[in-house]
Design a protein around this motif. Structure first.
Motif, PDB file in Angstrom:
ATOM      1  N   LEU A 111     -18.190  28.709   2.066  1.00 53.95           N
ATOM      2  CA  LEU A 111     -17.712  27.467   1.454  1.00 53.95           C
ATOM      3  C   LEU A 111     -17.058  26.562   2.494  1.00 53.95           C
ATOM      4  CD1 LEU A 111     -16.095  28.838  -1.840  1.00 53.95           C
ATOM      5  CD2 LEU A 111     -18.439  28.036  -1.487  1.00 53.95           C
ATOM      6  N   ALA A 112     -16.113  27.111   3.257  1.00 51.15           N
ATOM      7  CA  ALA A 112     -15.424  26.314   4.272  1.00 51.15           C
ATOM      8  C   ALA A 112     -16.385  25.871   5.370  1.00 51.15           C
ATOM      9  CB  ALA A 112     -14.270  27.121   4.866  1.00 51.15           C
ATOM     10  N   PHE A 113     -17.316  26.747   5.746  1.00 54.16           N
ATOM     11  CA  PHE A 113     -18.288  26.428   6.796  1.00 54.16           C
ATOM     12  C   PHE A 113     -19.141  25.224   6.394  1.00 54.16           C
ATOM     13  CE2 PHE A 113     -22.446  27.311   8.908  1.00 54.16           C
ATOM     14  CZ  PHE A 113     -22.022  27.217  10.223  1.00 54.16           C
ATOM     15  N   ALA A 114     -19.660  25.224   5.175  1.00 46.51           N
ATOM     16  CA  ALA A 114     -20.496  24.124   4.707  1.00 46.51           C
ATOM     17  C   ALA A 114     -19.694  22.832   4.599  1.00 46.51           C
ATOM     18  CB  ALA A 114     -21.117  24.475   3.356  1.00 46.51           C
ATOM     19  N   GLY A 115     -18.465  22.930   4.078  1.00 49.14           N
ATOM     20  CA  GLY A 115     -17.639  21.737   3.949  1.00 49.14           C
ATOM     21  C   GLY A 115     -17.300  21.126   5.293  1.00 49.14           C
ATOM     22  N   CYS A 116     -16.913  21.955   6.251  1.00 50.41           N
ATOM     23  CA  CYS A 116     -16.589  21.454   7.588  1.00 50.41           C
ATOM     24  C   CYS A 116     -17.823  20.864   8.272  1.00 50.41           C
ATOM     25  CB  CYS A 116     -16.011  22.585   8.445  1.00 50.41           C
ATOM     26  SG  CYS A 116     -14.372  23.132   7.936  1.00 50.41           S
ATOM     27  N   TRP A 117     -18.957  21.511   8.114  1.00 46.49           N
ATOM     28  CA  TRP A 117     -20.200  21.033   8.728  1.00 46.49           C
ATOM     29  C   TRP A 117     -20.502  19.614   8.264  1.00 46.49           C
ATOM     30  CZ3 TRP A 117     -24.257  24.339  11.180  1.00 46.49           C
ATOM     31  CH2 TRP A 117     -25.405  23.611  11.508  1.00 46.49           C
ATOM     32  N   LEU A 118     -20.461  19.372   6.956  1.00 47.29           N
ATOM     33  CA  LEU A 118     -20.817  18.050   6.451  1.00 47.29           C
ATOM     34  C   LEU A 118     -19.805  16.997   6.891  1.00 47.29           C
ATOM     35  CD1 LEU A 118     -22.967  16.643   4.642  1.00 47.29           C
ATOM     36  CD2 LEU A 118     -21.221  16.630   2.874  1.00 47.29           C
ATOM     37  N   LEU A 119     -18.534  17.305   6.828  1.00 49.59           N
ATOM     38  CA  LEU A 119     -17.521  16.333   7.239  1.00 49.59           C
ATOM     39  C   LEU A 119     -17.678  15.945   8.709  1.00 49.59           C
ATOM     40  CD1 LEU A 119     -14.317  17.642   5.420  1.00 49.59           C
ATOM     41  CD2 LEU A 119     -15.624  15.574   4.895  1.00 49.59           C
ATOM     42  N   ILE A 120     -17.964  16.925   9.557  1.00 49.39           N
ATOM     43  CA  ILE A 120     -18.130  16.642  10.984  1.00 49.39           C
ATOM     44  C   ILE A 120     -19.431  15.877  11.232  1.00 49.39           C
ATOM     45  CG2 ILE A 120     -18.418  17.674  13.264  1.00 49.39           C
ATOM     46  CD1 ILE A 120     -15.558  17.759  12.160  1.00 49.39           C
ATOM     47  N   ASP A 121     -20.488  16.196  10.506  1.00 48.42           N
ATOM     48  CA  ASP A 121     -21.729  15.431  10.619  1.00 48.42           C
ATOM     49  C   ASP A 121     -21.494  13.965  10.262  1.00 48.42           C
ATOM     50  OD1 ASP A 121     -23.554  17.179  11.645  1.00 48.42           O
ATOM     51  OD2 ASP A 121     -24.758  17.373   9.822  1.00 48.42           O
ATOM     52  N   TRP A 122     -20.773  13.755   9.174  1.00 49.49           N
ATOM     53  CA  TRP A 122     -20.471  12.375   8.767  1.00 49.49           C
ATOM     54  C   TRP A 122     -19.651  11.675   9.847  1.00 49.49           C
ATOM     55  CZ3 TRP A 122     -15.554  10.299   7.794  1.00 49.49           C
ATOM     56  CH2 TRP A 122     -15.564   8.989   7.299  1.00 49.49           C
ATOM     57  N   PHE A 123     -18.671  12.365  10.406  1.00 50.09           N
ATOM     58  CA  PHE A 123     -17.838  11.789  11.456  1.00 50.09           C
ATOM     59  C   PHE A 123     -18.682  11.447  12.688  1.00 50.09           C
ATOM     60  CE2 PHE A 123     -14.940  12.457  15.142  1.00 50.09           C
ATOM     61  CZ  PHE A 123     -14.087  11.397  14.898  1.00 50.09           C
ATOM     62  N   ARG A 124     -19.625  12.319  13.030  1.00 49.30           N
ATOM     63  CA  ARG A 124     -20.506  12.051  14.174  1.00 49.30           C
ATOM     64  C   ARG A 124     -21.340  10.787  13.963  1.00 49.30           C
ATOM     65  NH1 ARG A 124     -25.795  13.970  15.104  1.00 49.30           N
ATOM     66  NH2 ARG A 124     -25.589  15.691  13.616  1.00 49.30           N
ATOM     67  N   GLY A 125     -21.715  10.519  12.719  1.00 49.04           N
ATOM     68  CA  GLY A 125     -22.495   9.326  12.421  1.00 49.04           C
ATOM     69  C   GLY A 125     -21.680   8.052  12.371  1.00 49.04           C
ATOM     70  N   TRP A 126     -20.364   8.187  12.516  1.00 51.40           N
ATOM     71  CA  TRP A 126     -19.475   7.025  12.458  1.00 51.40           C
ATOM     72  C   TRP A 126     -18.726   6.780  13.768  1.00 51.40           C
ATOM     73  CZ3 TRP A 126     -14.112   7.385  13.005  1.00 51.40           C
ATOM     74  CH2 TRP A 126     -13.403   6.204  12.760  1.00 51.40           C
ATOM     75  N   PHE A 127     -18.319   7.840  14.445  1.00 51.60           N
ATOM     76  CA  PHE A 127     -17.466   7.749  15.627  1.00 51.60           C
ATOM     77  C   PHE A 127     -18.157   6.996  16.761  1.00 51.60           C
ATOM     78  CE2 PHE A 127     -15.775   9.828  19.559  1.00 51.60           C
ATOM     79  CZ  PHE A 127     -14.469   9.356  19.463  1.00 51.60           C
ATOM     80  N   LEU A 128     -17.476   5.990  17.325  1.00 51.46           N
ATOM     81  CA  LEU A 128     -18.012   5.184  18.437  1.00 51.46           C
ATOM     82  C   LEU A 128     -19.393   4.613  18.085  1.00 51.46           C
ATOM     83  CD1 LEU A 128     -16.963   7.353  21.534  1.00 51.46           C
ATOM     84  CD2 LEU A 128     -15.825   5.328  20.616  1.00 51.46           C
ATOM     85  N   THR A 129     -19.512   4.036  16.934  1.00 52.64           N
ATOM     86  CA  THR A 129     -20.736   3.449  16.335  1.00 52.64           C
ATOM     87  C   THR A 129     -21.691   4.515  15.803  1.00 52.64           C
ATOM     88  OG1 THR A 129     -22.182   3.255  18.300  1.00 52.64           O
ATOM     89  CG2 THR A 129     -20.569   1.497  17.933  1.00 52.64           C
ATOM     90  N   GLY A 130     -21.474   5.780  16.185  1.00 51.07           N
ATOM     91  CA  GLY A 130     -22.208   6.876  15.560  1.00 51.07           C
ATOM     92  C   GLY A 130     -23.505   7.249  16.246  1.00 51.07           C
TER      93      GLY A 130
END
Length: 492
Positions: A111-130
């Motif tokens: 559960l925690a692994f999947a939640g962290c994975w998606l949040l970090i993926d979303w952050f990667r698509g946003w950080f420094l234009t993504g």
């Protein structure tokens, strides 16, 4: 050492699930193996290292094609281009490292692994234009899981892939099924089954014929001054034979001169097509003189440019590619190496408030190259649109996997929005994709030809268009909280 090697190998397997290999079951193997490696990490620091190794394999292989543009067209020597690409992959791997570290701290549950994975993926698509590339969900575009996309976009597909893989690995590792992992698997399978019976958009008129012109002009010649007249002749000749009643589409920067320089030529082409009851949309650089000076845009225009109400039908690209279309800190690094001085690398981003294009009575949501990879941008602009259009010039990446990965990810936008997608490119992949994300017609790469096809205007709003990513970020947060609660209840 064994588990570190497992993490690296698992990362190398990940890109094989995507185009051009399309071995999608390896996605589940890759994620499951990475979770297995995480579960065996003796410390958070070790988990972080294994996450970085996983990301290094994933991006080191998955985006290795970046060096092509640097070396072949950016005039960077190979001995420099390869290390630059390696540094880029090592930086991207830090996102996986962060996800592994956080999920280890939160109890190492699926559960925690999947939640962290998606949040970090979303952050990667946003950080420094993504950098919204190689999200796990893209590999499921041609699988039984694909109907989940209209519900939650690539985000729901990614979350499902990660949770399904990790929960399966957790059940196998525990020796007996853990009820949370088993319940997760059942929820995903039931939701996927139900999604096959759902439909959110409907036809909004008869089919429209379309002709997408693929000029296939070599990238090393395209921007030469001596090639300008020949480029106009190529597109003019290919367009002249298109029968009446088609929407004609030229790709990104089909003409390498500014619209303001080629106004007469472009408008004449538009008028010739209008006289045959056809429409005309083209990619073209744009120059604007404003109060603060001259600005330049990577643009797409519907010709004739001015509609009956006197409004210009032009869209300026919003999501620019760093170093390709603008140079960060250009006052410091311009001129250091030729790659920082690529043609047309001084663009300005367009406003988010721009209207969609119109052609032949249809409203068409436009996207230029890289920005088709931003799920929320496409979902927002698709409201009220009859179809989607994306134009691109992937010749920068030669015969590598990059253009095929780009095409696969573009198809997801059609599935998420329930709209047909028209994709015009300089040298491939030029194609028409239906509202299920399936390829209706396409041209072979590296050919000079016209793709004759059709599209169906559609109306309606999918759940993903209505809500975007936020419900799935919330679900990810709840999964993380649930994983943390399980850890507090049973620390071992």
């Amino acid at each position: 050492m064994r588990d570190r090697l497992l993490a690296l190998i698992a990362g190398l397997l990940f890109p094989l699930a995507f185009a051009p290999y399309d071995l999608w079951p390896l996605l589940l193997v890759s994620i499951g193996a990475s979770f297995w490696s995480l579960r065996h990490a003796p410390s958070a620091r070790e988990a972080m290292l294994r996450g970085w190794l996983y990301g290094l394999g994933l991006f080191g292989f998955g985006v290795s094609w970046v060096h092509v543009s640097m070396h072949d067209y950016g005039y960077m020597p190979l001995w420099m281009a390869i290390p630059f690409t390696a540094v880029f992959a090592a930086f991207l791997a830090l996102f996986n490292s962060l996800a592994f570290y956080a999920s280890w701290r939160l109890g190492r549950s699926a559960l925690a692994f999947a939640g962290c994975w998606l949040l970090i993926d979303w952050f990667r698509g946003w950080f420094l234009t993504g950098f919204p590339w190689l999200y796990a969900g893209y590999a499921l575009i041609d699988t039984p899981f694909s109907p989940l996309a209209p519900l939650g976009g690539v985000w729901l597909l990614t979350l499902s892939a990660v949770l399904l893989s990790a929960a399966t690995a957790e059940c196998a590792q525990a020796g007996r099924p853990r009820w949370t992992a088993t319940a997760s698997i059942l929820v995903i399978l039931v939701l996927t089954t139900v999604s096959h019976a759902l439909s959110f958009t409907r036809p909004a008129g008869p089919n429209q014929k379309v002709a997408l012109v693929q000029g296939n002009i070599p990238q090393d010649l395209k921007w030469q001054l001596s090639m300008r007249e020949r480029t106009r002749e190529i597109y003019q000749d290919l367009t002249a034979g298109i029968p009446a009643g088609h929407l004609v589409i030229w790709p990104e920067s089909a003409l390498t001169e500014f619209y303001q320089t080629l106004t007469d030529f472009v408008e004449q082409e538009g008028q010739l097509l209008a006289d045959r009851n056809s429409g005309f949309i083209t990619g073209i650089p744009w120059r604007t003189l404003g109060d603060t000076g001259v600005t330049y845009h990577n643009s797409i225009a519907s010709i004739p440019l001015t509609d009956d109400a006197g409004q210009e039908r032009v869209y300026h690209k919003q999501k620019l590619v760093p170093f390709g279309e603008y140079v960060p800190m250009q006052s410091l690094i311009r001129g250091l190496i030729p790659f920082f001085d690529l043609p047309m690398s001084g663009f300005t981003a367009g406003s988010p408030e721009q209207p969609n294009l119109s052609a032949l009575g249809h409203t068409i949501a436009p996207f230029i190259c890289y920005e088709i990879l931003y799920p929320e941008l496409v979902a927002q602009r698709s409201h009220g649109a009859d179809a989607l259009i994306t134009i691109s010039n992937d010749a920068w990446f030669g015969t590598s996997a990059g253009p095929l990965q780009h095409f696969q990810m573009a198809r997801m936008r059609a599935l998420e929005t329930g709209r047909w997608l028209l994709r015009g490119t300089n040298n491939g992949v030029t194609a028409v994709i239906d509202h299920h994300g399936k390829v209706v017609d396409e041209l072979p790469q590296f050919t000079r030809d016209v793709l004759y096809s059709h599209y169906q205007p559609r109306t309606g709003v999918t759940p993903f268009m209505a809500t975007g990513v936020w419900p799935w970020l919330l679900v990810s947060g709840l999964l993380i909280l649930a994983g943390w609660a399980l850890r507090m209840k049973s620390p071992t």
